[in-house]
Design an enzyme around this catalytic site. Structure first.
Site, PDB file in Angstrom:
ATOM      1  N   GLY A 149      21.934  43.643  69.073  1.00 20.80           N
ATOM      2  CA  GLY A 149      22.010  42.998  68.341  1.00 20.80           C
ATOM      3  C   GLY A 149      20.535  43.125  67.215  1.00 20.80           C
ATOM      4  N   GLN A 208      15.592  42.425  59.664  1.00 17.23           N
ATOM      5  CA  GLN A 208      14.272  41.503  60.740  1.00 17.23           C
ATOM      6  C   GLN A 208      13.162  42.593  60.643  1.00 17.23           C
ATOM      7  OE1 GLN A 208      18.036  41.390  64.335  1.00 17.23           O
ATOM      8  NE2 GLN A 208      15.758  40.108  64.880  1.00 17.23           N
ATOM      9  N   CYS A 251      16.904  35.753  69.898  1.00 14.66           N
ATOM     10  CA  CYS A 251      16.712  37.339  69.140  1.00 14.66           C
ATOM     11  C   CYS A 251      15.181  37.949  69.144  1.00 14.66           C
ATOM     12  CB  CYS A 251      16.287  35.855  67.603  1.00 14.66           C
ATOM     13  SG  CYS A 251      16.127  37.136  66.402  1.00 14.66           S
ATOM     14  N   LEU A 252      15.496  38.693  68.642  1.00 18.34           N
ATOM     15  CA  LEU A 252      13.584  39.567  68.817  1.00 18.34           C
ATOM     16  C   LEU A 252      13.129  39.527  67.814  1.00 18.34           C
ATOM     17  CD1 LEU A 252      15.202  43.464  69.082  1.00 18.34           C
ATOM     18  CD2 LEU A 252      14.805  41.781  70.858  1.00 18.34           C
ATOM     19  N   HIS A 311      25.367  36.416  64.420  1.00 20.52           N
ATOM     20  CA  HIS A 311      24.281  36.246  64.533  1.00 20.52           C
ATOM     21  C   HIS A 311      23.641  37.247  63.528  1.00 20.52           C
ATOM     22  CE1 HIS A 311      20.427  35.376  67.226  1.00 20.52           C
ATOM     23  NE2 HIS A 311      20.524  36.391  66.400  1.00 20.52           N
ATOM     24  N   GLU A 312      24.194  38.222  63.938  1.00 23.43           N
ATOM     25  CA  GLU A 312      23.397  39.310  63.364  1.00 23.43           C
ATOM     26  C   GLU A 312      24.004  38.881  61.458  1.00 23.43           C
ATOM     27  OE1 GLU A 312      21.134  40.848  64.173  1.00 23.43           O
ATOM     28  OE2 GLU A 312      21.346  40.250  66.249  1.00 23.43           O
ATOM     29  N   HIS A 328      21.782  36.433  59.949  1.00 22.68           N
ATOM     30  CA  HIS A 328      20.181  37.557  59.374  1.00 22.68           C
ATOM     31  C   HIS A 328      20.578  38.142  57.915  1.00 22.68           C
ATOM     32  CE1 HIS A 328      17.455  37.313  62.445  1.00 22.68           C
ATOM     33  NE2 HIS A 328      18.252  37.585  63.692  1.00 22.68           N
TER      34      HIS A 328
HETATM   35 NI    NI Z   1      18.671  37.386  65.724  1.00 20.45          NI
END
Ligand code: NI
Length: 172
Positions: free
Chosen positions: A46, A51, A92-93, A134-135, A138
């Protein structure tokens, strides 16, 4: 399409709250395509617009095993969440190589617009439920490490700052 640069924790821009998308137009479709390309290139499940330093309510996901089920969610809203909660290990990226357990709703129903601006609902459970929550975090400026203890968060912060410094030194 283009691969975008992902902000890395503890970049303060990750704590920006995203604004709703007014119209799902070509610009938003390009953003969604770029988010998907970036997510697949980085092997993520995701990615949120936040981000990549775009503060509009757009997320993309693909939690399928074959990585062939891209999902675009514009202006996502949780319309139902189970009382039951579940703990899963998350990454997480924006916080590479850091994984830890987070407790969330086990199942959620999310209403959103697709890439054509059409409303749809996503019934999410398992990895899909973890990912969409999670997304969506963000989009309100919250990174998963903020669910962890202060001590852990401080350690992660230090580790990430050191890694970024080391990488810059290698590049110089
Ligand atoms: Ni993340």
């Amino acid at each position: 399409m283009a691969r975008l640069t992902i902000l890395r924790y503890p970049d303060p821009r990750l704590h920006t709250a995203a604004r709703p998308v007014a119209v799902v137009d070509e610009r938003i479709r390009t953003l969604a395509a770029d988010l998907l390309e970036t997510m697949y290139a980085e092997s993520g499940v995701g990615l949120a617009a936040t981000q990549v330093d775009v503060h509009e309510r757009v997320i993309v996901m693909d939690t399928s095993d074959a990585r062939d089920r891209p999902l675009v969610l514009v202006n996502p809203e949780i319309v139902w969440a189970s009382d039951e909660r579940a703990v899963a290990e998350e990454g997480c990226l924006s916080v590479p190589q850091v994984y830890d357990k987070v407790e969330r709703h086990a199942r959620v129903k999310v209403r959103a617009l697709d890439r054509d601006g059409q409303p749809f609902e996503l019934d999410a459970e398992g990895l899909s439920a973890v990912c969409v929550q999670h997304e969506m975090d963000h989009l309100r400026g919250k990174v998963f490490v903020e669910y962890l203890s202060l001590l852990k968060r401080d350690r992660i912060r230090t580790k990430m700052l050191k890694r970024t410094r080391d990488e810059q030194r290698t590049r110089a």
